[in-house]
Design a protein around this motif. Sequence first.
Motif, PDB file in Angstrom:
ATOM      1  N   TRP A 293       0.807  -1.221   0.000  1.00  0.00           N
ATOM      2  CA  TRP A 293       0.000   0.000   0.000  1.00  0.00           C
ATOM      3  C   TRP A 293       0.847   1.283   0.000  1.00  0.00           C
ATOM      4  O   TRP A 293       0.334   2.376   0.146  1.00  0.00           O
ATOM      5  CB  TRP A 293      -0.968  -0.019   1.185  1.00  0.00           C
ATOM      6  CG  TRP A 293      -2.012  -1.086   0.977  1.00  0.00           C
ATOM      7  CD1 TRP A 293      -3.243  -0.935   0.387  1.00  0.00           C
ATOM      8  CD2 TRP A 293      -1.901  -2.476   1.320  1.00  0.00           C
ATOM      9  NE1 TRP A 293      -3.905  -2.139   0.332  1.00  0.00           N
ATOM     10  CE2 TRP A 293      -3.098  -3.112   0.894  1.00  0.00           C
ATOM     11  CE3 TRP A 293      -0.916  -3.242   1.921  1.00  0.00           C
ATOM     12  CZ2 TRP A 293      -3.332  -4.470   1.065  1.00  0.00           C
ATOM     13  CZ3 TRP A 293      -1.139  -4.607   2.093  1.00  0.00           C
ATOM     14  CH2 TRP A 293      -2.332  -5.211   1.681  1.00  0.00           C
TER      15      TRP A 293
ATOM     16  N   LYS B 255      -4.144   6.548  -6.305  1.00  0.00           N
ATOM     17  CA  LYS B 255      -5.350   6.445  -5.471  1.00  0.00           C
ATOM     18  C   LYS B 255      -6.326   5.438  -6.056  1.00  0.00           C
ATOM     19  O   LYS B 255      -6.968   4.680  -5.316  1.00  0.00           O
ATOM     20  CB  LYS B 255      -6.026   7.809  -5.351  1.00  0.00           C
ATOM     21  CG  LYS B 255      -5.306   8.824  -4.497  1.00  0.00           C
ATOM     22  CD  LYS B 255      -6.096  10.123  -4.483  1.00  0.00           C
ATOM     23  CE  LYS B 255      -5.339  11.256  -3.822  1.00  0.00           C
ATOM     24  NZ  LYS B 255      -6.109  12.519  -3.870  1.00  0.00           N
TER      25      LYS B 255
ATOM     26  N   LEU C  84      -2.015   3.959  -0.489  1.00  0.00           N
ATOM     27  CA  LEU C  84      -2.347   4.851   0.620  1.00  0.00           C
ATOM     28  C   LEU C  84      -1.316   5.945   0.859  1.00  0.00           C
ATOM     29  O   LEU C  84      -1.651   7.008   1.374  1.00  0.00           O
ATOM     30  CB  LEU C  84      -2.510   4.034   1.906  1.00  0.00           C
ATOM     31  CG  LEU C  84      -3.602   2.952   1.863  1.00  0.00           C
ATOM     32  CD1 LEU C  84      -3.586   2.151   3.163  1.00  0.00           C
ATOM     33  CD2 LEU C  84      -4.970   3.583   1.630  1.00  0.00           C
TER      34      LEU C  84
ATOM     35  N   ILE D  50      -5.024   6.534   7.475  1.00  0.00           N
ATOM     36  CA  ILE D  50      -4.740   5.147   7.099  1.00  0.00           C
ATOM     37  C   ILE D  50      -5.835   4.253   7.684  1.00  0.00           C
ATOM     38  O   ILE D  50      -6.079   4.287   8.905  1.00  0.00           O
ATOM     39  CB  ILE D  50      -3.366   4.691   7.623  1.00  0.00           C
ATOM     40  CG1 ILE D  50      -2.240   5.540   7.008  1.00  0.00           C
ATOM     41  CG2 ILE D  50      -3.143   3.205   7.326  1.00  0.00           C
ATOM     42  CD1 ILE D  50      -2.032   5.333   5.533  1.00  0.00           C
TER      43      ILE D  50
ATOM     44  N   PRO E 154      -6.958  -2.146   4.826  1.00  0.00           N
ATOM     45  CA  PRO E 154      -6.900  -1.498   3.506  1.00  0.00           C
ATOM     46  C   PRO E 154      -7.650  -2.286   2.437  1.00  0.00           C
ATOM     47  O   PRO E 154      -7.874  -3.495   2.579  1.00  0.00           O
ATOM     48  CB  PRO E 154      -5.396  -1.491   3.201  1.00  0.00           C
ATOM     49  CG  PRO E 154      -4.890  -2.712   3.905  1.00  0.00           C
ATOM     50  CD  PRO E 154      -5.706  -2.823   5.169  1.00  0.00           C
TER      51      PRO E 154
END
Length: 202
Positions: A81, A111, A116, A175, A179
């Motif tokens: 990420w 994105k 992230l 965050i 995810p």
Amino acid sequence: MTQPIIRLAKETDIDDLLAIFTPYVTDTAITFQYDIPSRQDFLEKYQSISQDFPFIVAEEAGEVVGYAYATPFRKEAAYAWSAEPSIYLKQDRRGNGLGKRLYQILEELLKKQHILQIVACIAYTEGDNPYLTNSSPRFHEKLGYETIAHFPKCGYKFQSWYDCIWMRKLLVEEIPVVPQEIIPFSKLNHDLDKLLENSGVL
């Protein structure tokens, strides 16, 4: 001057991209590379990157004048990420907003992949010299990056030692605890206008 066209890089751009990169190797400490990569090595690098990450170019009047791409921050799966950005412009096209435009588009594409954060590794000098100024850290700072690490005298080039700093920018407000799964760039729709719709950068 007309606004540059931003598009995905193609294999037919390789010679132009390598020509842009070459003076960064031979004349600057912006990259710590000593040797100019061969055309085949550069092509293979492009092919590898573009499977998983965006590789974009800026074109003016049919001429490629700059490019930007992202690579993995680290190879281990847990780092998926986070990405590392790179950008190179023709020497006479630096300092006029083109780099900012390329970075903004690169960030929007990352994105879409659910990246992230982006972490840039940047050569740094205590005092400007013919091979390196601190224009890159200043450029990243203006785009919202913050310095998170500083390693003194870790690169030796042109008979001088140079520092390395890491600068980070979050692509999300916070965050998440869990995810979203990363989408390889090759799996996304490659129509930039549609990918960037409502982003305000095209």
